[in-house]
Design an enzyme around this catalytic site. Sequence first.
Site, PDB file in Angstrom:
ATOM      1  N   GLY A 212      45.315  44.731  42.459  1.00 54.92           N
ATOM      2  CA  GLY A 212      44.867  44.512  41.083  1.00 54.92           C
ATOM      3  C   GLY A 212      44.894  43.044  40.705  1.00 54.92           C
ATOM      4  N   TYR A 213      43.870  42.334  41.102  1.00 52.84           N
ATOM      5  CA  TYR A 213      43.793  40.901  40.805  1.00 52.84           C
ATOM      6  C   TYR A 213      42.695  40.598  39.786  1.00 52.84           C
ATOM      7  CZ  TYR A 213      47.031  39.015  44.337  1.00 52.84           C
ATOM      8  OH  TYR A 213      48.138  38.666  45.047  1.00 52.84           O
TER       9      TYR A 213
ATOM     10  N   GLU B  32      46.284  36.512  53.634  1.00 49.21           N
ATOM     11  CA  GLU B  32      45.082  37.329  53.779  1.00 49.21           C
ATOM     12  C   GLU B  32      43.993  36.555  54.516  1.00 49.21           C
ATOM     13  OE1 GLU B  32      41.740  39.342  50.823  1.00 49.21           O
ATOM     14  OE2 GLU B  32      43.425  38.277  49.968  1.00 49.21           O
TER      15      GLU B  32
ATOM     16  N   SER C 147      35.941  33.717  46.716  1.00 41.83           N
ATOM     17  CA  SER C 147      34.544  33.511  47.119  1.00 41.83           C
ATOM     18  C   SER C 147      34.449  32.304  48.046  1.00 41.83           C
ATOM     19  CB  SER C 147      33.671  33.288  45.880  1.00 41.83           C
ATOM     20  OG  SER C 147      33.888  31.983  45.373  1.00 41.83           O
ATOM     21  N   ASN C 148      33.349  32.233  48.785  1.00 42.76           N
ATOM     22  CA  ASN C 148      33.204  31.102  49.710  1.00 42.76           C
ATOM     23  C   ASN C 148      33.089  29.771  48.969  1.00 42.76           C
ATOM     24  OD1 ASN C 148      33.277  33.173  51.527  1.00 42.76           O
ATOM     25  ND2 ASN C 148      31.622  32.350  52.806  1.00 42.76           N
ATOM     26  N   GLU C 149      32.650  29.833  47.705  1.00 42.63           N
ATOM     27  CA  GLU C 149      32.634  28.608  46.902  1.00 42.63           C
ATOM     28  C   GLU C 149      34.080  28.137  46.669  1.00 42.63           C
ATOM     29  OE1 GLU C 149      30.807  31.276  46.302  1.00 42.63           O
ATOM     30  OE2 GLU C 149      28.784  30.483  46.585  1.00 42.63           O
TER      31      GLU C 149
END
Lengths: 402, 371
Positions: free
Chosen positions: A140-141, A257, A388-390
């Site tokens: 839950g993030y 992770e 995200s990759n950004e």
Amino acid sequence: MKMTIGTLGGTMKGLFTPEEQAFREEVRAFVRENLPPDVAERLKSGSHPVPLRSDVQRWTEILHKRGWAAYPWPKEYGGPGFTPVERYIFEDECAMAGAPELVPFGLKMVGPVIMKYGSDHQKAYFLPRIVRLEHFWCQGYSEPGSGSDLASLRTRAVLKGDRYVVDGQKVWTTSAHEADWIFCLVRTSTEGKPQNGITFLLIDLRTPGITIRPIITIDGRHEINEVWFENVEVPVENRVGEEGKGWTYAKYLLEHERLNFGGMGFCKRELARLHEMARTTMRGGKRVIDDPLFRTRLAALEAELATIDLTNLRFLREAQAGRQSALHAPVLKIMSSEMQQAISELQLRALGTTALPFMPSDAATNRPHQYAAENYCNMRKTTIYAGSNEIQRNIAAKGLLG
Amino acid sequence: MSARPEAQAAAPLAFQPDESLETFSDMLARSIVGKAGKDWRTELWPTLAELGAFAALAPEERGGYGGAHTAAIACRVLAQAGIVSPFAISAATVARALAQIDRADERLGTIVRSLEDSAAVATIALHEEDALPSLLDPKSVLVRDAGGYRLTARKRMVAFGAEADWMLVPVRSAAGGTGIALIERAKAMGALKPCTLIDGTPAADLELTEYPLREADVLATGEEARRLLLWMADAFAAAQCAESVGAMRALVNTTAEYLGTRKQFGQPLSANQALRHRFVDMEIMLAKAETMATVAAAAVDAEDADDRRRIVATARYIVTRSAWKVSQEALQMHGAIGMANETPLGRYFKRLLALSLWFGDEDASLNAAFA
């Protein structure tokens, strides 16, 4: 598997010690003899990018008998104590054979956090239940206004006596509808920097006041959810570590992770599927695999996959020698997620129009449906989730440029 | 109400802004707001007919104008509104091809007029087992029979196959010649197996075994059939280029709006230079696609078969390449909300995915352009 460029990392000489090679053989033999064929078939058909809980449960029990169910964990918590390279080999062999990925939210996320920051009671209660998959965890993030800017999260927890009362909403929660427990970042203070008022709670999803609503994704599947909290009471002993220190624990988890983001075995399994698609699909009267332009794309993809796979291995060797770089985690996540997408895109190109029927029954198309278009849509998530990759590029840039 | 411009003696000059066509485009865009996802036959067709969108595509002697160029405008506007309809395959492709058949055939004349006044809808069975259209060398075979023919056909994913009143079926004769057979849906319902494609297009597989046809059901053979089939492939590909441009425009506009309103780290996403640059690259890809979609439409009516094929294939290569990249970037910049099926974004993403595969990926178009 026949050696192709893309699977170099599993077959080339000089990459592994004799002990590691023996270990690979041992894992391969075990998987061959023990992985239920119907479970493998479901994953190899492409129909379930996220495995069924029942399949994961069966595979977890099989691995548990061998002492491998908690394969990423040290011996003191019931794991086999693999080295990073052994872990890589284990995941490689399991994924290539079509074994379902074990639930990462327990094994690779909340488990390590509990080991490092949890109370003795939490370790004794939760860790064994993660191993046996008695507790299926979810994360839950993210919240509607807080994705990349996670520290701005607003789900509130107020301590009243020996319980926190939680109100708010989480979103994009993978597998919440299958899970038993959720680990949450919640706001316990609005004073000072936003990062300082965040607390890490472990919440039983059966607690009154929790509502889970499905979000159907563009591939037509139900994988993610909204999770609503209304006056949800959480015993204070389910707080990890100290109040207000949740951000520190979350950062540890995110790094953990990302370091484990390899996913190379999955890529190799999908590469094998791609070869199969290209061999069996006709385009302009000849097999797609014989089309020079397609072959160029395939060769480039395989060279790229081999490079990423071997870079992953190199990073692990360096980490094992104590030379871990802050660049490793974000770079691995970026490379691996983009590779997963590139494979799904080439699968779609290989099948062409034959991929267009959407979630049909095989009877409607007179052929096994290979889910290439659905999975191409599904794989778009990989460059968005887990930071995200950004955001990964921001982290890498900060490390490199300040 | 009519947005019809003056009938033009010659095809419009490519890229030359034309107020009457812009008026047509604007009126069409305004009149179809909210019609995405609705039943096209009852919700969309009457509106298009009222605006003269079908009549405009008829030959000049029946009052039409503009041809493929007008078709492209309509296709672009419809796709930008998120509408999936048989306009591209029926009005812009099959109807215009049938109108080219020079034959004294009362039934054919009636069919053509019913397509031009929107009372009927037609489609063409492009695909068999092959991932690329099987037009000139299909496996479906037509055999002479006393008083007519027997057709054995296996066609896959015919767009609007179970909805269209008429279906053109590319066939070969036992001797290997090319032909076009006409199937009436009402008589072939049992042979149609419907499915839905990933962009929501309803499609159907067709399976016929020794299905009886009359002499008049074979619309064209030999050179005429080849000419019509190649024209239809190019006309449909050009129409799909226009649809791709419309869908890309919608995604680019939505992305611009999202970058301006979504805040993270205390500022709108559009404050991030990396995203600003990527957004401009999306616009550049779209600009290239717009150019080439216009060129493809111009070529459909103006060029001979060889040049037309090369131009349309080149255009499709550029448009398809843009479509992959623009759709991926739009979704990525939206983040997780882009994965949710409930927003229009996913529909445009999947529309572009489907449009990018009908004639193969851009590699297939590159092969065709170079051949």
